[in-house]
Write a protein that holds these residues in place. Structure first.
Motif, PDB file in Angstrom:
ATOM      1  N   LYS A  65       0.849  -1.183   0.000  1.00 44.52           N
ATOM      2  CA  LYS A  65       0.000   0.000   0.000  1.00 44.52           C
ATOM      3  C   LYS A  65       0.884   1.232   0.000  1.00 44.52           C
ATOM      4  N   GLN A  66       0.348   2.287  -0.586  1.00 46.27           N
ATOM      5  CA  GLN A  66       1.142   3.502  -0.704  1.00 46.27           C
ATOM      6  C   GLN A  66       1.499   4.062   0.660  1.00 46.27           C
ATOM      7  N   ALA A  67       0.529   4.315   1.462  1.00 51.09           N
ATOM      8  CA  ALA A  67       0.776   4.882   2.771  1.00 51.09           C
ATOM      9  C   ALA A  67      -0.391   4.524   3.667  1.00 51.09           C
ATOM     10  N   LEU A  87       5.310   7.785  -3.119  1.00 51.19           N
ATOM     11  CA  LEU A  87       4.065   8.355  -2.601  1.00 51.19           C
ATOM     12  C   LEU A  87       3.274   8.979  -3.735  1.00 51.19           C
ATOM     13  N   THR A  88       1.974   8.944  -3.607  1.00 53.13           N
ATOM     14  CA  THR A  88       1.104   9.700  -4.492  1.00 53.13           C
ATOM     15  C   THR A  88       0.474  10.797  -3.649  1.00 53.13           C
ATOM     16  N   LEU A  89       0.762  12.034  -3.998  1.00 56.23           N
ATOM     17  CA  LEU A  89       0.214  13.189  -3.289  1.00 56.23           C
ATOM     18  C   LEU A  89      -0.771  13.893  -4.200  1.00 56.23           C
ATOM     19  N   GLN A  90      -1.722  14.572  -3.598  1.00 53.54           N
ATOM     20  CA  GLN A  90      -2.634  15.430  -4.351  1.00 53.54           C
ATOM     21  C   GLN A  90      -1.973  16.801  -4.438  1.00 53.54           C
ATOM     22  N   VAL A  91      -1.595  17.198  -5.624  1.00 47.69           N
ATOM     23  CA  VAL A  91      -0.982  18.509  -5.838  1.00 47.69           C
ATOM     24  C   VAL A  91      -1.988  19.359  -6.596  1.00 47.69           C
ATOM     25  N   ASN A  92      -2.429  20.429  -5.967  1.00 39.41           N
ATOM     26  CA  ASN A  92      -3.473  21.285  -6.556  1.00 39.41           C
ATOM     27  C   ASN A  92      -4.688  20.454  -6.960  1.00 39.41           C
ATOM     28  N   THR A  94      -4.707  17.293  -7.948  1.00 38.17           N
ATOM     29  CA  THR A  94      -4.404  16.267  -8.952  1.00 38.17           C
ATOM     30  C   THR A  94      -3.418  15.260  -8.376  1.00 38.17           C
ATOM     31  N   PRO A  95      -3.685  13.947  -8.505  1.00 38.36           N
ATOM     32  CA  PRO A  95      -2.723  12.966  -7.981  1.00 38.36           C
ATOM     33  C   PRO A  95      -1.425  12.964  -8.790  1.00 38.36           C
ATOM     34  N   VAL A  96      -0.315  13.021  -8.069  1.00 44.79           N
ATOM     35  CA  VAL A  96       1.011  13.000  -8.696  1.00 44.79           C
ATOM     36  C   VAL A  96       1.850  11.955  -7.967  1.00 44.79           C
ATOM     37  N   ASP A  97       2.461  11.051  -8.739  1.00 45.84           N
ATOM     38  CA  ASP A  97       3.349  10.029  -8.174  1.00 45.84           C
ATOM     39  C   ASP A  97       4.736  10.622  -7.961  1.00 45.84           C
ATOM     40  N   PHE A  98       5.286  10.387  -6.766  1.00 46.31           N
ATOM     41  CA  PHE A  98       6.603  10.907  -6.416  1.00 46.31           C
ATOM     42  C   PHE A  98       7.518   9.784  -5.966  1.00 46.31           C
ATOM     43  N   LEU A  99       8.795   9.947  -6.252  1.00 46.40           N
ATOM     44  CA  LEU A  99       9.846   9.158  -5.642  1.00 46.40           C
ATOM     45  C   LEU A  99      10.339   9.988  -4.466  1.00 46.40           C
ATOM     46  N   VAL A 100      10.314   9.412  -3.255  1.00 47.07           N
ATOM     47  CA  VAL A 100      10.792  10.130  -2.078  1.00 47.07           C
ATOM     48  C   VAL A 100      12.320  10.152  -2.162  1.00 47.07           C
ATOM     49  N   ASP A 101      12.891  11.355  -2.199  1.00 52.49           N
ATOM     50  CA  ASP A 101      14.336  11.513  -2.378  1.00 52.49           C
ATOM     51  C   ASP A 101      14.877  12.403  -1.258  1.00 52.49           C
ATOM     52  N   THR A 102      15.429  11.764  -0.228  1.00 51.79           N
ATOM     53  CA  THR A 102      15.966  12.534   0.901  1.00 51.79           C
ATOM     54  C   THR A 102      17.233  13.294   0.519  1.00 51.79           C
ATOM     55  N   GLY A 103      17.784  13.009  -0.650  1.00 49.80           N
ATOM     56  CA  GLY A 103      18.959  13.738  -1.127  1.00 49.80           C
ATOM     57  C   GLY A 103      18.592  14.960  -1.950  1.00 49.80           C
ATOM     58  N   ALA A 104      17.304  15.135  -2.237  1.00 47.28           N
ATOM     59  CA  ALA A 104      16.854  16.301  -3.000  1.00 47.28           C
ATOM     60  C   ALA A 104      16.366  17.374  -2.030  1.00 47.28           C
ATOM     61  N   THR A 105      16.592  18.608  -2.390  1.00 49.85           N
ATOM     62  CA  THR A 105      16.149  19.713  -1.548  1.00 49.85           C
ATOM     63  C   THR A 105      14.671  20.004  -1.759  1.00 49.85           C
ATOM     64  N   ASP A 106      14.266  20.154  -3.001  1.00 48.16           N
ATOM     65  CA  ASP A 106      12.923  20.616  -3.340  1.00 48.16           C
ATOM     66  C   ASP A 106      11.985  19.491  -3.728  1.00 48.16           C
ATOM     67  N   ILE A 107      10.734  19.876  -3.859  1.00 54.37           N
ATOM     68  CA  ILE A 107       9.793  19.082  -4.644  1.00 54.37           C
ATOM     69  C   ILE A 107      10.142  19.428  -6.077  1.00 54.37           C
ATOM     70  N   VAL A 108      10.440  18.425  -6.880  1.00 55.27           N
ATOM     71  CA  VAL A 108      10.840  18.664  -8.262  1.00 55.27           C
ATOM     72  C   VAL A 108       9.835  17.952  -9.168  1.00 55.27           C
ATOM     73  N   LEU A 109       9.107  18.739  -9.952  1.00 57.86           N
ATOM     74  CA  LEU A 109       8.107  18.197 -10.868  1.00 57.86           C
ATOM     75  C   LEU A 109       8.680  18.037 -12.267  1.00 57.86           C
ATOM     76  N   THR A 110       8.260  16.990 -12.937  1.00 58.31           N
ATOM     77  CA  THR A 110       8.571  16.863 -14.355  1.00 58.31           C
ATOM     78  C   THR A 110       7.715  17.870 -15.115  1.00 58.31           C
ATOM     79  N   LEU A 111       8.074  18.146 -16.348  1.00 54.37           N
ATOM     80  CA  LEU A 111       7.264  19.046 -17.182  1.00 54.37           C
ATOM     81  C   LEU A 111       5.840  18.527 -17.314  1.00 54.37           C
TER      82      LEU A 111
END
Length: 193
Positions: A65-67, A87-92, A94-111
């Motif tokens: 399960k996702q979470a 994780l799949t989060l609701q962004v604005n 809309t569901p968006v699939d994310f890879l949780v990256d503790t090495g990344a600073t930001d939320i980074v969206l694809t185009l």
């Protein structure tokens, strides 16, 4: 057993006997071969029934399960089969699939994800730079109106849109740090608000 179940069982038995009788009558010359085929198909049918019966037990291992929100106090995220947390989060909204990256600073969206959540990539100013495994890429900074994970919604979250090719959007520490506690224990990531 009530009458409806008994009536259904009698009906199915009669129907099964009729089909079996027709099958035997049609294939009486090669009855040995037919018996082997019926046994094989019967075993396949029993295998499907067994797999269906066990599905609840093995579903968590095959499709984690996702979470899971635990009593509204924590979110438990299982490690995916690839060894990462997803994780799949609701962004604005809309569901968006994310890879949780503790090495990344930001939320980074694809185009593509940016366009799906209502951001027009044509109007974004790609003035930032980011170094990735594939080299340097241009990024645009924006704010997301809302980001929702389970019962937890955050407003006006800073994010980046990556102009380069990415396999998916990344969920970095800027979002994860909004939680009071982040713990990775075994194959679970636990977020506590």
């Amino acid at each position: 057993m009530d009458n409806i179940d008994l009536d259904s069982l009698i009906y199915l038995t009669i129907l099964g006997a009729a089909i079996l009788g027709w099958f035997i009558a049609e294939n009486r010359e090669g009855l040995g071969k037919v018996a082997r085929m019926m046994l094989a198909w019967g075993l396949i049918f029993i295998g499907f029934i067994g797999a269906y019966g066990l599905w609840e037990d093995i579903e968590g291992d095959l499709l984690p399960k996702q979470a899971v929100v635990e009593d509204g106090t924590a979110i438990s995220i299982p490690r995916g089969r690839d060894g990462h947390f997803h994780l799949t989060l609701q962004v604005n909204g809309t569901p968006v699939d994310f890879l949780v990256d503790t090495g990344a600073t930001d939320i980074v969206l694809t185009l593509e994800d940016a366009a799906r959540v209502g951001l027009d990539p044509e109007t974004l100013a790609f003035i930032g730079r980011a170094r990735t495994a594939n080299g340097e890429v241009r990024t645009a900074f924006t704010d997301l109106d809302s980001v929702t994970l389970g019962p937890f919604t955050r407003q006006n979250i800073p994010a980046s849109v990556n102009e380069g090719e990415m396999p998916g959007s990344l969920l970095g520490m800027r979002y994860l740090s909004l939680f009071d506690r982040i713990e990775i224990s075994g194959d679970q990531m636990i977020l506590e608000p």
